[in-house]
Write a protein that holds these residues in place. Structure first.
Motif, PDB file in Angstrom:
ATOM      1  N   THR A 192     -40.665  15.951   0.380  1.00 32.04           N
ATOM      2  CA  THR A 192     -41.473  15.000  -0.385  1.00 32.04           C
ATOM      3  C   THR A 192     -40.688  14.635  -1.643  1.00 32.04           C
ATOM      4  O   THR A 192     -40.247  15.526  -2.376  1.00 32.04           O
ATOM      5  N   PRO A 193     -40.491  13.341  -1.910  1.00 37.81           N
ATOM      6  CA  PRO A 193     -39.696  12.966  -3.083  1.00 37.81           C
ATOM      7  C   PRO A 193     -40.286  13.492  -4.396  1.00 37.81           C
ATOM      8  O   PRO A 193     -41.502  13.503  -4.596  1.00 37.81           O
ATOM      9  N   ALA A 194     -39.389  13.928  -5.256  1.00 38.28           N
ATOM     10  CA  ALA A 194     -39.754  14.287  -6.626  1.00 38.28           C
ATOM     11  C   ALA A 194     -39.849  12.978  -7.407  1.00 38.28           C
ATOM     12  O   ALA A 194     -39.576  11.899  -6.873  1.00 38.28           O
ATOM     13  N   GLY A 195     -40.246  13.047  -8.664  1.00 42.40           N
ATOM     14  CA  GLY A 195     -40.341  11.851  -9.489  1.00 42.40           C
ATOM     15  C   GLY A 195     -39.649  12.037 -10.815  1.00 42.40           C
ATOM     16  O   GLY A 195     -39.672  13.135 -11.386  1.00 42.40           O
ATOM     17  N   VAL A 196     -39.024  10.989 -11.282  1.00 44.50           N
ATOM     18  CA  VAL A 196     -38.437  10.981 -12.616  1.00 44.50           C
ATOM     19  C   VAL A 196     -39.114   9.865 -13.399  1.00 44.50           C
ATOM     20  O   VAL A 196     -39.019   8.695 -13.038  1.00 44.50           O
ATOM     21  N   ASP A 197     -39.841  10.257 -14.446  1.00 40.55           N
ATOM     22  CA  ASP A 197     -40.424   9.282 -15.358  1.00 40.55           C
ATOM     23  C   ASP A 197     -39.356   8.948 -16.394  1.00 40.55           C
ATOM     24  O   ASP A 197     -38.651   9.843 -16.875  1.00 40.55           O
ATOM     25  N   LEU A 198     -39.249   7.668 -16.735  1.00 38.44           N
ATOM     26  CA  LEU A 198     -38.204   7.223 -17.656  1.00 38.44           C
ATOM     27  C   LEU A 198     -38.772   6.143 -18.570  1.00 38.44           C
ATOM     28  O   LEU A 198     -39.496   5.255 -18.116  1.00 38.44           O
ATOM     29  N   TRP A 199     -38.440   6.237 -19.863  1.00 38.70           N
ATOM     30  CA  TRP A 199     -38.884   5.255 -20.847  1.00 38.70           C
ATOM     31  C   TRP A 199     -37.907   5.252 -22.019  1.00 38.70           C
ATOM     32  O   TRP A 199     -37.045   6.129 -22.121  1.00 38.70           O
ATOM     33  N   VAL A 200     -38.028   4.266 -22.889  1.00 40.62           N
ATOM     34  CA  VAL A 200     -37.174   4.149 -24.072  1.00 40.62           C
ATOM     35  C   VAL A 200     -37.929   4.711 -25.272  1.00 40.62           C
ATOM     36  O   VAL A 200     -39.088   4.370 -25.490  1.00 40.62           O
ATOM     37  N   THR A 201     -37.267   5.585 -26.034  1.00 42.12           N
ATOM     38  CA  THR A 201     -37.913   6.173 -27.208  1.00 42.12           C
ATOM     39  C   THR A 201     -37.434   5.562 -28.525  1.00 42.12           C
ATOM     40  O   THR A 201     -38.109   5.683 -29.538  1.00 42.12           O
ATOM     41  N   ALA A 202     -36.274   4.899 -28.525  1.00 42.76           N
ATOM     42  CA  ALA A 202     -35.765   4.259 -29.748  1.00 42.76           C
ATOM     43  C   ALA A 202     -34.670   3.263 -29.373  1.00 42.76           C
ATOM     44  O   ALA A 202     -33.942   3.471 -28.401  1.00 42.76           O
ATOM     45  N   VAL A 203     -34.573   2.202 -30.174  1.00 44.47           N
ATOM     46  CA  VAL A 203     -33.517   1.206 -30.006  1.00 44.47           C
ATOM     47  C   VAL A 203     -32.855   1.023 -31.360  1.00 44.47           C
ATOM     48  O   VAL A 203     -33.526   0.741 -32.354  1.00 44.47           O
ATOM     49  N   GLY A 204     -31.541   1.210 -31.402  1.00 42.37           N
ATOM     50  CA  GLY A 204     -30.790   1.043 -32.638  1.00 42.37           C
ATOM     51  C   GLY A 204     -29.900  -0.181 -32.577  1.00 42.37           C
ATOM     52  O   GLY A 204     -30.096  -1.063 -31.744  1.00 42.37           O
ATOM     53  N   GLY A 205     -28.889  -0.214 -33.432  1.00 44.42           N
ATOM     54  CA  GLY A 205     -27.973  -1.352 -33.465  1.00 44.42           C
ATOM     55  C   GLY A 205     -27.081  -1.422 -32.242  1.00 44.42           C
ATOM     56  O   GLY A 205     -26.924  -2.480 -31.631  1.00 44.42           O
ATOM     57  N   SER A 206     -26.479  -0.302 -31.869  1.00 40.51           N
ATOM     58  CA  SER A 206     -25.586  -0.268 -30.704  1.00 40.51           C
ATOM     59  C   SER A 206     -25.980   0.838 -29.723  1.00 40.51           C
ATOM     60  O   SER A 206     -25.283   1.057 -28.739  1.00 40.51           O
ATOM     61  N   SER A 207     -27.085   1.508 -29.992  1.00 43.31           N
ATOM     62  CA  SER A 207     -27.489   2.620 -29.129  1.00 43.31           C
ATOM     63  C   SER A 207     -28.983   2.557 -28.840  1.00 43.31           C
ATOM     64  O   SER A 207     -29.728   1.842 -29.510  1.00 43.31           O
ATOM     65  N   PHE A 208     -29.373   3.311 -27.827  1.00 41.16           N
ATOM     66  CA  PHE A 208     -30.789   3.440 -27.503  1.00 41.16           C
ATOM     67  C   PHE A 208     -31.025   4.814 -26.908  1.00 41.16           C
ATOM     68  O   PHE A 208     -30.122   5.425 -26.334  1.00 41.16           O
ATOM     69  N   ASP A 209     -32.224   5.304 -27.111  1.00 42.04           N
ATOM     70  CA  ASP A 209     -32.601   6.631 -26.634  1.00 42.04           C
ATOM     71  C   ASP A 209     -33.593   6.502 -25.493  1.00 42.04           C
ATOM     72  O   ASP A 209     -34.502   5.671 -25.532  1.00 42.04           O
ATOM     73  N   LEU A 210     -33.415   7.339 -24.487  1.00 44.54           N
ATOM     74  CA  LEU A 210     -34.284   7.376 -23.322  1.00 44.54           C
ATOM     75  C   LEU A 210     -34.993   8.713 -23.248  1.00 44.54           C
ATOM     76  O   LEU A 210     -34.425   9.744 -23.626  1.00 44.54           O
ATOM     77  N   GLY A 211     -36.216   8.692 -22.755  1.00 48.41           N
ATOM     78  CA  GLY A 211     -36.967   9.912 -22.512  1.00 48.41           C
ATOM     79  C   GLY A 211     -37.228  10.051 -21.021  1.00 48.41           C
ATOM     80  O   GLY A 211     -37.338   9.038 -20.313  1.00 48.41           O
ATOM     81  N   TYR A 212     -37.310  11.279 -20.549  1.00 47.76           N
ATOM     82  CA  TYR A 212     -37.501  11.545 -19.132  1.00 47.76           C
ATOM     83  C   TYR A 212     -38.456  12.720 -18.934  1.00 47.76           C
ATOM     84  O   TYR A 212     -38.513  13.629 -19.765  1.00 47.76           O
ATOM     85  N   ALA A 213     -39.113  12.704 -17.800  1.00 45.49           N
ATOM     86  CA  ALA A 213     -39.825  13.876 -17.286  1.00 45.49           C
ATOM     87  C   ALA A 213     -39.493  13.954 -15.800  1.00 45.49           C
ATOM     88  O   ALA A 213     -39.651  12.969 -15.073  1.00 45.49           O
ATOM     89  N   VAL A 214     -38.997  15.099 -15.370  1.00 37.14           N
ATOM     90  CA  VAL A 214     -38.690  15.321 -13.953  1.00 37.14           C
ATOM     91  C   VAL A 214     -39.819  16.156 -13.375  1.00 37.14           C
ATOM     92  O   VAL A 214     -40.101  17.247 -13.874  1.00 37.14           O
ATOM     93  N   ARG A 215     -40.473  15.606 -12.356  1.00 44.00           N
ATOM     94  CA  ARG A 215     -41.634  16.267 -11.754  1.00 44.00           C
ATOM     95  C   ARG A 215     -41.365  16.579 -10.286  1.00 44.00           C
ATOM     96  O   ARG A 215     -40.511  15.958  -9.664  1.00 44.00           O
ATOM     97  N   ASP A 216     -42.115  17.515  -9.752  1.00 51.25           N
ATOM     98  CA  ASP A 216     -41.885  17.944  -8.368  1.00 51.25           C
ATOM     99  C   ASP A 216     -42.389  16.946  -7.326  1.00 51.25           C
ATOM    100  O   ASP A 216     -42.130  17.118  -6.142  1.00 51.25           O
ATOM    101  N   ARG A 217     -43.095  15.908  -7.754  1.00 52.82           N
ATOM    102  CA  ARG A 217     -43.522  14.850  -6.836  1.00 52.82           C
ATOM    103  C   ARG A 217     -43.725  13.555  -7.609  1.00 52.82           C
ATOM    104  O   ARG A 217     -43.887  13.576  -8.828  1.00 52.82           O
ATOM    105  N   VAL A 218     -43.703  12.444  -6.895  1.00 52.31           N
ATOM    106  CA  VAL A 218     -43.841  11.134  -7.534  1.00 52.31           C
ATOM    107  C   VAL A 218     -45.231  10.964  -8.133  1.00 52.31           C
ATOM    108  O   VAL A 218     -45.371  10.486  -9.257  1.00 52.31           O
TER     109      VAL A 218
END
Length: 154
Positions: free
Chosen positions: A76-102
């Motif tokens: 059964t596929p696991a799931g990766v939640d992904l979103w942006v937590t900050a945007v700067g001038g030349s960089s950006f930060d991503l947040g994730y949660a890895v779960r055992d299912r979608v």
């Protein structure tokens, strides 16, 4: 549309180690796979990757992972939640949660993580400012800070 994108992740039997759970180093690959899939998704005006000049690319500047529960092989596929937590001038930060299912209902979070990505010039090796359209896409994926148990950098 939710700023959190859930991407399916098909685990491989070879992801498990001698302890019978997915090895910690595999999680970095899971984050990369989810990141590339999201940045490749078509958007009005092109995907995030379509908006990167051929002389530019994104590099990982920093990553942090907090492991919360073992992740075991499953068909059964696991799931990766992904979103942006900050945007700067030349960089950006991503947040994730890895779960055992979608599906979030009844799932277990195995790890949470954060990545700082930097847009860089291939010819100079120096950071390049994100364009307005790039920032617009990233901002549309904005979500909360990653809920690490310990503050980042401490």
């Amino acid at each position: 549309m939710s700023p959190v994108h859930t991407l399916p992740l098909q685990l491989r039997f070879g992801d498990e180690d001698s302890y019978g759970h997915v090895n910690n180093v595999r999680f970095l690959q899971f984050l990369e796979d989810a990141r590339v899939l999201l940045m490749s998704r078509p958007q009005p005006g092109g995907s995030f990757l379509d908006l990167i000049d051929p002389d530019q690319y994104t590099l990982v500047g920093r990553q942090e992972i907090e492991y919360r529960a073992p992740l075991n092989f499953s068909t059964t596929p696991a799931g990766v939640d992904l979103w942006v937590t900050a945007v700067g001038g030349s960089s950006f930060d991503l947040g994730y949660a890895v779960r055992d299912r979608v599906d979030t209902e009844g799932s277990t979070t195995s790890a949470i993580a954060a990545t700082t990505m930097v847009l860089v010039s291939r010819s100079t090796g120096r950071p390049v400012r994100l364009s307005g359209p790039q920032k617009d896409i990233l901002s549309s994926w904005a979500g909360p800070a990653v809920p690490f148990r310990r503050a980042r950098g401490k």
